[in-house]
Design a protein around this motif. Structure first.
Motif, mmCIF file in Angstrom:
data_model
loop_
_atom_site.group_PDB
_atom_site.id
_atom_site.type_symbol
_atom_site.label_atom_id
_atom_site.label_comp_id
_atom_site.label_asym_id
_atom_site.label_seq_id
_atom_site.Cartn_x
_atom_site.Cartn_y
_atom_site.Cartn_z
ATOM 1 N N ASP A 140 0.859 -1.177 0.000
ATOM 2 C CA ASP A 140 0.000 0.000 0.000
ATOM 3 C C ASP A 140 0.897 1.229 0.000
ATOM 4 O OD1 ASP A 140 -2.760 -0.872 0.070
ATOM 5 O OD2 ASP A 140 -2.295 -1.748 2.012
ATOM 6 N N TRP B 76 0.431 4.293 0.510
ATOM 7 C CA TRP B 76 0.258 5.292 1.571
ATOM 8 C C TRP B 76 1.083 4.970 2.810
ATOM 9 C CZ3 TRP B 76 -1.778 3.802 6.261
ATOM 10 C CH2 TRP B 76 -2.535 2.650 6.315
ATOM 11 N N HIS B 77 1.492 3.709 2.961
ATOM 12 C CA HIS B 77 2.364 3.352 4.084
ATOM 13 C C HIS B 77 3.722 4.053 3.975
ATOM 14 C CE1 HIS B 77 -0.203 0.507 6.036
ATOM 15 N NE2 HIS B 77 -0.189 -0.364 5.047
ATOM 16 N N PRO C 5 0.030 10.129 -0.701
ATOM 17 C CA PRO C 5 -1.297 10.495 -0.185
ATOM 18 C C PRO C 5 -2.458 9.977 -1.026
ATOM 19 C CG PRO C 5 -0.337 12.366 -1.310
ATOM 20 C CD PRO C 5 0.698 11.278 -1.343
ATOM 21 N N GLN C 6 -2.471 8.698 -1.296
ATOM 22 C CA GLN C 6 -3.555 8.116 -2.088
ATOM 23 C C GLN C 6 -3.680 6.637 -1.784
ATOM 24 O OE1 GLN C 6 -2.632 7.275 -6.379
ATOM 25 N NE2 GLN C 6 -0.817 8.526 -5.988
ATOM 26 N N HIS C 7 -4.864 6.100 -2.079
ATOM 27 C CA HIS C 7 -5.076 4.654 -2.016
ATOM 28 C C HIS C 7 -4.452 4.070 -3.278
ATOM 29 C CE1 HIS C 7 -7.813 4.636 1.422
ATOM 30 N NE2 HIS C 7 -8.373 5.705 0.917
ATOM 31 N N PHE D 87 -1.314 8.418 7.894
ATOM 32 C CA PHE D 87 -1.181 8.649 6.457
ATOM 33 C C PHE D 87 -1.192 10.149 6.173
ATOM 34 C CE2 PHE D 87 -5.732 8.161 7.320
ATOM 35 C CZ PHE D 87 -6.279 9.278 6.694
ATOM 36 N N THR D 88 -0.669 10.499 5.023
ATOM 37 C CA THR D 88 -0.697 11.885 4.554
ATOM 38 C C THR D 88 -2.041 12.124 3.873
ATOM 39 O OG1 THR D 88 1.693 11.838 4.178
ATOM 40 C CG2 THR D 88 0.432 13.593 3.099
ATOM 41 N N ASN D 89 -2.822 13.071 4.402
ATOM 42 C CA ASN D 89 -4.132 13.315 3.800
ATOM 43 C C ASN D 89 -4.035 14.378 2.705
ATOM 44 O OD1 ASN D 89 -4.379 15.946 4.985
ATOM 45 N ND2 ASN D 89 -5.166 15.020 6.877
ATOM 46 N N ARG E 145 -7.261 10.156 2.048
ATOM 47 C CA ARG E 145 -6.338 9.985 0.926
ATOM 48 C C ARG E 145 -7.108 10.114 -0.385
ATOM 49 N NH1 ARG E 145 -4.938 4.702 4.154
ATOM 50 N NH2 ARG E 145 -6.965 5.392 4.898
ATOM 51 N N SER F 52 -6.706 6.391 -6.224
ATOM 52 C CA SER F 52 -5.487 6.168 -7.004
ATOM 53 C C SER F 52 -5.498 6.985 -8.297
ATOM 54 C CB SER F 52 -5.361 4.677 -7.323
ATOM 55 O OG SER F 52 -4.185 4.411 -8.046
#
Length: 689
Positions: free
Chosen positions: A236, A238-239, A243-245, A269-271, A372, A375
């Motif tokens: 993933d 975002w880990h 800042p996205q799925h 996570f970074t929003n 987030r 994609s």
């Protein structure tokens, strides 16, 4: 910044681009000083200016590559990026400590972007062409390439074509057919001939999930044959600060040491607000162009760590490419008055809908500041309605999309606005590339092994095969593919899998069909008479459609059996496994064994994704041995590796297990009279079978 010059009409366009532009201009009228196309869209289709970019000051051509190696490339850890696109992975690799000596792609716009932002060679090549690969390998002979990275397009393959693919890879043959559909083989050809210390491959999860990881397993097998240790992960993004799925499949390989040290996952996570909230508001009106190539920028008093990272190296007080398409009047009204981040397309007032709410449930998506982004994909080049700004009635700009992909603000994209969107959507997020590349960093004092490595998982698989072959010659033949397993026996076992007869009952049922090639009326009657219960008899009666049908049981029609017998999905998978088909049998038991050996909880949390990756390490690829290993894992899970009290001392893989239970010293044996012998557990308590 190097590589950027004032936008002006592009010269020396290729012929097809001139023709394309001419055809577009025929349909255009001049309105308000800008070119717009009228039509069914209900909004002017603005053609943005073309942004030309100067090449990086340290870029080079194939002709002066040798000189570049002795100057800019001297003493550097060198990498090659195949299928590089605009350079998302290249920038991640650069951040992890490599210098990109060469990048290869077939997209001229993306290569213009790459050449402007990176040193070394940016080569326009079709890697599906063997002659082009030969030319590339010849160029790279003069360099000490430490890493080959890339994201080759990898289409899932049908089972029918798998044996052909494996043969081509194993024997280094070239397919006379068009290789463009199978560019992962071109990637592997370059890797095989250049032999870097490390390899990084990135792709969408469907590369594995779409075909039981067949292509991935084939690649891993080939790399192991070359002496590489490998690791496959579903990551993933975002880990690692993106800042996205966005979930991606990462395949790593190295031939110096069997170790892949990933950095710890980011807390939280970074929003979206932390990612793009600092960029100037545009507040567009339906009749106005949205944003500009250059706009004033003011850094907030307390910028997020992400913003500080994105602005590093960018021109002070200026932001580039903060622009997007205008939207229709009705969409402008929807975005501003009828939508929030949870609104579905079906929630929009019916008078504003242009599409079927049943077929386009997610046609529009407004993003949320505290979440987030979804994609970013290449589809954003066609329309941005999956990426509606959280506050403003518009879609994301080029710069906002680049931020969400973690391209820094100094990074420019050659071409038109649509070109930029496409390059951004096709890119590997640089922060994800950086995290993956760091796991391949060389270790001080460790050199590449001359004869290659003997990877741990390869040893585990070899031991599993040896155990399975031994068990196949005994009473466990009915659980493992082999010469004794006829198609008829496999069908019977698959039908009875849900009934769970005892071992003795199953032996009695199978004694008359073990070696049979077809099902006669007499054999069918014997089967029914051997059924120990009405439940078992009912299942066996499902064989009736194929009684006395000699043609149905021919070897070349074996894969038709599941359909003819109307086998359920789990029954069909078991049948195909027992007749020797290469597949992942994703049963709970096999997932449990794989999770324990991988020190993972994916058998309980992510069975269909990370759980399958665990299985891949144990099953591998390679002729008849892959289905044999898969069936052996199923057998182990049904006998010794139970969920509650595994009998670890009888497990053939016990020494490799990272999660042995407290009952690891339990050893259950059976006396000659059939009674279970009682053994003591480690805690002194007694247990029995």
């Amino acid at each position: 910044m190097p590589g950027v010059r004032e936008a002006r009409p592009r010269r020396n366009c290729c012929f097809r681009e001139c023709v394309r532009d001419l055809l577009v201009l025929v349909r255009l009228v001049r309105v308000g000083g800008c070119a717009v196309e009228k039509g069914k869209y209900g909004v002017p289709l603005e053609r943005s200016d073309y942004l030309p970019l100067e090449r990086h000051e340290e870029s080079c051509s194939p002709e002066d590559f040798r000189k570049w190696l002795k100057t800019h490339g001297k003493g550097k850890r060198l990498a090659v990026d195949l299928f590089s696109g605009a350079g998302g992975l290249s920038y991640g690799v650069k951040q992890a400590g490599w210098t990109v000596a060469a990048a290869v792609d077939f997209d001229e716009r993306a290569l213009e972007t790459h050449a402007a932002n990176f040193p070394g060679m940016s080569l326009h090549m079709d890697l599906g062409n063997p002659d082009e690969r030969d030319r590339l390998v010849e160029l790279l002979k003069t360099a000490d390439i430490d890493l080959i990275a890339g994201g080759p397009p990898c289409q899932p393959f049908s089972r029918a074509g798998r044996s052909k693919i494996r043969d081509l890879v194993t024997n280094h043959k070239r397919d006379p057919e068009d290789l463009r559909k199978e560019l992962w083989r071109a990637y592997m050809d370059v890797v095989t001939r250049v032999r870097p210390r490390a390899i990084l491959m990135e792709n969408v999860p469907d590369m594995g999930l779409g075909d039981d990881f067949f292509v991935v397993r084939t690649i891993e097998q080939h790399l192991e044959d070359l002496g590489y240790a490998t690791q496959v992960r579903l990551v993933d993004a975002w880990h690692y600060g993106v800042p996205q799925h966005r979930k991606r499949l990462i395949l790593l390989a190295r031939n110096d040491v069997e170790r892949f040290d990933w950095q710890p996952k980011q807390d939280g996570f970074t929003n979206l607000r932390e990612a793009i909230g600092d960029l100037p508001g545009l507040n567009p009106q339906p009749t106005e162009r949205v944003g500009k190539r250059e706009m004033p920028y003011r850094m907030p008093e307390a910028p997020s760590a992400f913003v500080e990272m994105m602005r590093k190296g960018a021109p002070e007080g200026l932001v580039w490419d903060h622009m997007t398409r205008r939207v229709r009047d009705d969409d402008w009204k929807i975005f501003s008055e009828h939508m929030d981040s949870k609104t579905l397309y079906s929630d929009i007032p019916e008078e504003f809908r242009r599409y079927s709410a049943e077929n386009f449930t997610d046609k529009y998506k407004k993003l949320a500041w505290g979440e987030r982004s979804r994609s970013i994909t290449a589809h954003i080049a066609k329309d941005g309605y999956w990426y509606i700004h959280p506050d403003e009635p518009r879609t994301l700009t080029v710069r906002e999309a680049a931020r969400v992909q973690t391209f820094p603000d100094w990074f420019r994209f050659a071409g038109t606005r649509s070109d930029a969107f496409r390059q951004i959507g096709n890119a590997v997020p640089p922060l994800l590339g950086k995290a993956a590349a760091e796991a391949l960093a060389p270790m001080e004092g460790v050199q590449a092994q001359l004869g290659g490595l003997q990877p741990h998982w390869r040893q585990v698989r070899e031991e599993l095969v040896a155990w399975a072959r031994e068990r196949r010659n005994g009473d466990d033949w009915c659980h493992l593919p082999g010469e004794q397993m006829s198609q008829l026996a496999a069908a019977v076992i698959a039908l009875l899998s849900g009934a769970k007869p005892s071992a003795a009952q199953l032996d009695e049922i199978l004694k008359d069909v073990r070696w049979r090639k077809t099902l006669t009326s007499k054999a069918f009657q014997n089967l029914l008479e051997a059924a120990p219960s009405e439940k078992v008899r009912t299942r066996l009666e499902r064989l009736a459609p194929l009684v006395d049908d000699v043609a149905a049981w021919q070897e070349n029609r074996r894969l038709e059996i599941p359909k003819r017998l109307a086998l359920k999905p789990a029954e069909a998978s078991l049948y195909r496994l027992l007749v020797g088909e290469d597949l992942l049998w994703v049963g709970q038991g096999a997932l449990r064994v794989a999770a324990r050996l991988n020190d993972s909880d994916a058998d309980r949390t992510n069975r269909l994704s990370d759980g399958r990756v665990n299985l891949v390490r144990l099953v591998g690829a390679g002729g008849e041995d892959a289905p044999l290993r898969m069936a052996a894992l199923r057998l182990i899970s049904n006998t010794v590796c139970s969920a509650r009290e595994p009998i670890c001392s009888e497990c053939p893989l016990s020494k490799h297990c990272k999660r042995k239970s407290d009952a690891s010293d339990v050893s259950m044996t059976t006396k000659g009279n059939g009674e279970s012998e009682v053994k003591k557990r480690g805690d002194g308590k007694q247990t029995s079978a």
